[in-house]
Each structure stands twice: as C-alpha cells, then as structure tokens.
Design an enzyme around this catalytic site. Sequence first.
Site, PDB file in Angstrom:
ATOM      1  N   HIS A  92       0.820  -1.212   0.000  1.00 21.12           N
ATOM      2  CA  HIS A  92       0.000   0.000   0.000  1.00 21.12           C
ATOM      3  C   HIS A  92       0.855   1.263   0.000  1.00 21.12           C
ATOM      4  CE1 HIS A  92       0.380   0.944   4.379  1.00 21.12           C
ATOM      5  NE2 HIS A  92       0.471  -0.358   4.522  1.00 21.12           N
ATOM      6  N   ASP A  94      -0.412   4.427   0.898  1.00 21.28           N
ATOM      7  CA  ASP A  94      -0.768   5.450   1.888  1.00 21.28           C
ATOM      8  C   ASP A  94       0.032   5.286   3.175  1.00 21.28           C
ATOM      9  OD1 ASP A  94      -2.274   3.059   2.234  1.00 21.28           O
ATOM     10  OD2 ASP A  94      -3.699   4.090   3.528  1.00 21.28           O
ATOM     11  N   ASP A 127       6.521   1.295   6.616  1.00 23.40           N
ATOM     12  CA  ASP A 127       5.114   0.971   6.373  1.00 23.40           C
ATOM     13  C   ASP A 127       4.528   1.888   5.314  1.00 23.40           C
ATOM     14  OD1 ASP A 127       2.522   0.100   6.562  1.00 23.40           O
ATOM     15  OD2 ASP A 127       2.115   1.018   8.500  1.00 23.40           O
ATOM     16  N   GLU A 161      -5.060   1.755   2.720  1.00 27.17           N
ATOM     17  CA  GLU A 161      -4.988   0.585   3.601  1.00 27.17           C
ATOM     18  C   GLU A 161      -5.102   1.004   5.063  1.00 27.17           C
ATOM     19  OE1 GLU A 161      -3.218  -2.353   6.325  1.00 27.17           O
ATOM     20  OE2 GLU A 161      -2.425  -0.373   5.873  1.00 27.17           O
ATOM     21  N   GLU A 162      -4.571   2.190   5.366  1.00 24.54           N
ATOM     22  CA  GLU A 162      -4.478   2.592   6.776  1.00 24.54           C
ATOM     23  C   GLU A 162      -5.839   2.926   7.391  1.00 24.54           C
ATOM     24  OE1 GLU A 162      -1.983   2.112   8.431  1.00 24.54           O
ATOM     25  OE2 GLU A 162      -0.193   2.245   7.180  1.00 24.54           O
ATOM     26  N   ASP A 190       4.039  -6.605   5.112  1.00 24.39           N
ATOM     27  CA  ASP A 190       3.509  -5.457   5.854  1.00 24.39           C
ATOM     28  C   ASP A 190       3.464  -5.757   7.347  1.00 24.39           C
ATOM     29  OD1 ASP A 190       2.530  -2.932   6.216  1.00 24.39           O
ATOM     30  OD2 ASP A 190       0.485  -3.381   5.612  1.00 24.39           O
ATOM     31  N   HIS A 384       3.944   3.633  12.300  1.00 28.20           N
ATOM     32  CA  HIS A 384       3.029   4.624  12.913  1.00 28.20           C
ATOM     33  C   HIS A 384       3.639   5.397  14.078  1.00 28.20           C
ATOM     34  CE1 HIS A 384      -0.741   2.309  11.259  1.00 28.20           C
ATOM     35  NE2 HIS A 384       0.298   2.230  10.457  1.00 28.20           N
TER      36      HIS A 384
HETATM   37 ZN   LIG Z   1       1.027  -1.122   6.401  1.00 34.33          ZN
END
Ligand SMILES: [Zn+2]
Length: 410
Positions: A92, A94, A127, A161-162, A190, A384
Amino acid sequence: MEKLFKTIEGFRDYVLDLETNMTNKPAISPLSGGKGEYEKSVYIESELKKLKFDELFRIDAPDATAEKGIRPNIIAKYYGEDKSKTLWFMMHMDVVPEGDISLWKTKPFELTLDADKDTIYGRGVEDNQQAIAAAMACARAIMESGKRPPVNMGLMILADEEVGSDKGLIYLVNNNKELFGKGDSFIVQDSGSPEGNEVEIAEKSLLWLQLTTTGKQAHGSMPNTGNNAFYAASHLAIRLSDGLRAKFNKQDTLFNPPVSTFEPTKKEANVPNVNTVPGVDVFCMDCRLLPSYKAEDFEAEVKRIIKTVEDDFKVSIEFEYLQKLTSKATPIDAELVKAYSEGIEKVNNVKAKIIGIGGGTFAAHIRNMDMPAVVGGKIYGMPHVPNEKASLKFILDDAKLLAYTLMNFK
Ligand SMILES: [Zn+2]
C-alpha cells in the site's frame, strides 16, 4: 539464485533513491486530513515504466475528497512461463500522519540516512514503502537476468490501507474481479520482525459488538418505579464474556494468545448524575474468534445469551457490529507457505516460524476469496510511531525473499 541475489545486493542506491522520492510525497488519506496517493502514484508509475513489465495500468477509485478526485491503485505484471497463475506482491502507498512533530528527530517527510549508511528515517519508510522498494528491486533483478519466472509476477500497489480499504483492495475485489485468478497467491510484506522469520498465515475474525440495553429511567430513591438498564447490562457483559469463552474454547498454538478472546471494552456514559436510575446503557465488546469457528455460530450464541438477560431482567437489548471482518486461514501446506518459508531460511538464515495474529489486516479479504496469502517481512516493526525507520539491508533481504519465492514457485 546466487546470481540474482548478487544483482539485488547491487541495488542499495536504487532502493535508497526510491525510498527518498516516496517519502517526500506524503500519501495521507483524506480521512486523516491528507490529499491521498495521487502524487506518489505518479512517481511510482514512472519508475515502474522504466522496468519491462508486460502489463502496467491503474485502477482509480473515485473519491471527491482526494487530489484529482481519485484514489489510484497500480497494477503491474511480468509474465511467467505459466501465464495462468500469478504470484502477487501486495503493498500500500498510503501512510499515516506524522503525529506529534516534536517527537521527531528528523523531518518526517524528508528521508534521512543515518551515519551508519544503512538506517533510514521518515514516515512511511517501513510501512509500507519498504515493500514497494523491495518488490521493485526484485522485479528489476529478475528482468535483468533475462529469465522468466515460473508463474507471473504481479505487483499490486494499492491506495487506502491505513483507514479501511474501501478505495483500495475492497474496491478492486468488488469492481475488478478479473484481476484475481483462481490459482493466484499473495505475499504481503507489511508485518514481521528484525529476524525476518515470521510467516503469518491466519488471523482471528474481528467482531466488534455494540450492545444497547433499554429499561426504564427512574429517580434513584424509587428504583422500583423504573428498570435499571445498567444493572441488566452488567449481567449481560458477564454472561457474554463467560458464555462465549466457555462455548468457543478451542486452542490453536499458531496464535498468541492461543484462544478466541471476548472482552467488554468501551463503556458509554449513561446518566450525568448519581441519583438517576439509567434507562439506557451502551457498551462494546472486542471479540476475536479463531478462524476455525464460524461467525454465524458466534452470532447465534450472542443472541441466545441476550435472550436470557432480556427474560431475567425484563429489558430489551439490541446489538450491532461496529466492525465485522471474518477470515479464513491459508492452509499450512499451501505451495506459497512452503516456498516462502524456504526462502526465509535461505535468505535470513533462520527457521521460519508460522504464526497467526489477532486480526484486522487486508490479507483477510484475499483469504476469504480462497486464495492463499502470507504476511511477513524483515522489519524493525515500528510503524506509525515517531522516527519510523527501516534498514536498506533489510529491504534488499526482503527483495531476495520475494525473488526466491517467485523463482521456486510451482
Ligand atoms: Zn502497512
């Protein structure tokens, strides 16, 4: 394989360049205050065009709140000797917002290379840009070798995805079924660990319940004139937790913890003052069911327990799902699991560890279509957070793992 691995080891500057240019194009969901993936997708697509893919196209999910009104999903395919099957690398674009900027030691959207010449810092470097860079390094090495893989190599570089996957994977599953072939398999880099030994093949079904109990409000001194909804809901919370744990009590050591979990969690405020008997009570439960159980059986048991509380306390109880993501497991003997585990042992020099997790990843959508999916990666495992970091060496190792799995896939 040795030759391919050597080629990949020469791609350190290539993956650094890809990571640098992806990091300075923040692809944050409009739901998190960003403009979406458009700018980043244009860059990635231009880089993919430099490689020799047989198919390269975009599927745009409409989204009026995003830049250009779209959420772009990029699909690239390099044909194998057997064109009827594709091994997909799913990623992903994003990223989540930077969060509290004062906690960052570097600029979040400007890649910084550490003095060790290996660690890179920036939002998204792990990520999920690590996976994008690894897949591109793998593709480039295989293309330069002049050899075709046994099956097609597919890259699915997705939006959204997030914050759910409505404009990304779910959009493709609903609108572009032709993308997903019967014999296809998926690798999702991921998740994982610095050892790079994990092969995640299953997740628990995620079932989030909100339960609303209605009785009758009354003055605190005259409870006999009302019906205390909080009192009944307290019994409901206990009966559900105990009852569900007793009924769905199988153990599966793939998972940590090895059991299904049923937890009363969020409690909404009822009355603002002490001397009122509440007429309505709302609380939530976070339930995670081992994939060997059916969500229908869970729901039937929830309804049965609700009925006992309704009967005993003369209240009415409604429930709804705040989230319901059921998931099938990928069979442990799937060709994909075998090839990927072997790759881990070859590349990372560790024993592959097959695991299940608590649930909620987008691999569930793939597994629910009866296609095998593994989730893994050699990562620090700090998505994150402030000062998100990745290792150039880890990225190249992931690229080797992808190459090994693909070239040894039957
Ligand atoms: Zn991810």
